[in-house]
Design an enzyme around this catalytic site. Structure first.
Site, mmCIF file in Angstrom:
data_model
loop_
_atom_site.group_PDB
_atom_site.id
_atom_site.type_symbol
_atom_site.label_atom_id
_atom_site.label_comp_id
_atom_site.label_asym_id
_atom_site.label_seq_id
_atom_site.Cartn_x
_atom_site.Cartn_y
_atom_site.Cartn_z
ATOM 1 N N CYS A 1 0.093 3.666 -2.434
ATOM 2 C CA CYS A 1 1.476 3.100 -1.879
ATOM 3 C C CYS A 1 0.886 1.665 -1.064
ATOM 4 O O CYS A 1 1.466 1.218 -0.260
ATOM 5 C CB CYS A 1 2.348 3.916 -1.432
ATOM 6 S SG CYS A 1 3.192 4.889 -2.308
ATOM 7 N N ALA A 2 -0.246 1.068 -1.509
ATOM 8 C CA ALA A 2 -0.856 -0.007 -0.901
ATOM 9 C C ALA A 2 -1.491 -0.925 -1.765
ATOM 10 O O ALA A 2 -2.493 -1.300 -1.819
ATOM 11 C CB ALA A 2 -1.574 0.239 0.414
#
Length: 453
Positions: free
Chosen positions: A376-377
């Site tokens: 999630c980056a």
């Protein structure tokens, strides 16, 4: 490989007792092994002390703030005391508010909803999506990934100097990367923000479980973190900091608890007077047990002593990095370089391996739980992997069969509850998998690599 001992170092402590430390899992090659939980950056196991504290309170649980009964009064006191404990843990200023939320993501979305009109937001592309995405109603400037801490400060100063100096502005920055574990120059970034009339919010989701966080010392305006990364279960988070923007904003949720007074108007409508305290943004029945678990974790970490916890974690970090450095096929991902201070979060790729395949083999053949994907980056991982920024990817593993190239990495993360043996097993497993290959066949199912039956 053995984790270096510290016979002469009295600051090193034993791992803190956590739930699940004795859980065994089956191996595809036969037999069972004690599970090595090395995915702390996603969710850390609950401290045994936190679980015991919650279990002791559970029979006394009652509704808060509106109940006349003894259990309601007890629960109200416990809930508000939890707020004070968190404020002490974060070394908040006297006028700061502590708002209980569901998570770091929820906290930052709450702050985003409270931004003044025409606010400018500055955020590095290196942020977790919780920090990168909530600012949809603001004017957002996304800053490129810096390659040194000083470059981060310089880039922010340059961007702030070019902004409209008369409007409100907010800088959002992580304390420790959820991909590389590297510590960011928060104090220097805060100074740069304030020098240009901006405020700053610290995403401490990966920092607070590993290092002390002082709102005063770092001079940040707000800090956000999650209980589930701080060894506390039950889906709670915190947004703590300056009260003015929160007090002036519409309640995050409208309903009971947020409202102080509701009256009917002559025309048949409704007038509402909202609370100005933290309750303004805590509508509905709060997660009392979640708030209490965060407070219990804050107390447990404080009493264990961050000096000893940090010393032990740095020893584990050194052992993992030294072990991975012995494998030429392994490339550790980093923004700031090998000498950058960091927490126990390390991401890497292995030449010739699909990362999902490698993570699946660690789990199925060694009983080791790590994470693979983009964490999630997405922009940060793509930058670190040198890929096209527009390439599609997901938070989990992309659909790629074992052996196929994929846009993802492997992340190992650990903390106060990690035994030395788990680190030793991980390093040994990496070396064996790279040298000998997997012992089992794997296939792709629903986008994930799993052992073939």
């Amino acid at each position: 490989m053995s984790v270096p001992t510290a016979a002469a170092d009295q600051t090193v402590c034993a791992p803190l007792p956590v739930l699940g430390r004795d859980v065994t899992v089956p191996l595809v090659t036969g037999g069972e092994v004690t599970y090595a939980a090395l995915d702390y950056a996603a969710s850390a196991p609950a401290l045994q002390r936190v679980w015991d504290d919650v279990a002791a309170y559970a029979p006394y649980y009652g509704s808060v703030h509106r109940g006349a009964g003894y259990l309601s009064q007890l629960s109200t006191d416990l809930f508000e005391n939890a707020r004070r404990t968190v404020a002490e843990f974060l070394d908040c200023r006297g006028e700061d508010q502590v708002v209980f939320t569901r998570s770091t993501t929820d906290s930052l979305n709450l702050l985003a909803a409270a931004l003044p009109a025409d606010c400018q937001v500055f955020v590095f592309e290196t942020e977790h999506h919780a920090s990168l995405l909530p600012w949809k109603d603001a004017r957002v400037t996304y800053l490129n990934a810096p390659r040194t801490p000083q470059e981060a400060v310089t880039a922010l100063e340059r961007a702030l100097a070019a902004r409209d100096p008369y409007g409100p502005a907010l800088v959002c920055v992580t304390g420790a990367s959820n991909v590389t574990g590297e510590l960011w120059p928060v104090r220097e970034l805060a100074a740069a923000a304030h020098a240009h009339g901006a405020r700053i919010v610290l995403d401490a989701a990966q920092l607070a479980p590993h290092h002390p966080v002082s709102v005063r010392d770092l001079d940040v305006d707000w800090v956000a973190f999650s209980g589930h990364k701080l060894y506390a279960p039950f889906g709670s988070g915190v947004l703590a900091g300056r009260a003015d923007w929160l007090r002036e904003a519409e309640p995050y949720l409208a309903g009971g608890g947020a409202s102080r007074k509701v009256t009917r108007r002559v025309d048949g409508g409704v007038d509402v007077e909202w609370h100005e305290s933290a309750a303004r943004h805590e509508a509905g029945s709060p997660n009392v047990i979640g708030a209490y678990s965060i407070a219990a974790a804050c107390k447990a970490l404080t009493e264990a002593g961050f000096d000893t916890l940090v010393a032990r974690e740095e020893r584990l970090i050194g052992a993992v990095r030294a072990g991975l450095a012995e494998v030429p096929e392994v490339r550790v991902l980093s923004l700031f370089g090998d000498d950058a201070p960091r927490v126990g979060v390390i991401s890497f790729v292995v030449e010739g391996w699909n990362s999902s395949h490698f993570a699946a083999a660690l789990s199925a053949e060694y009983g080791i739980g790590v994470r693979d994907g983009l964490f999630c980056a997405h922009p940060l991982v793509r930058t670190l992997l040198g890929s096209d920024p527009q390439t599609h990817g997901e938070c989990g593993a992309p659909e790629a069969a074992p052996g196929e190239k994929s846009l993802n990495a492997i992340r190992v993360s650990f903390g106060a509850g990690t035994p030395d043996e788990h680190v030793e097993r991980f390093v040994r497993a990496v070396k064996e998998l790279v040298r000998d290959g997997a012992k089992w066949n794997y296939r792709t199912e629903d986008g994930r690599c799993v052992p073939a039956v």
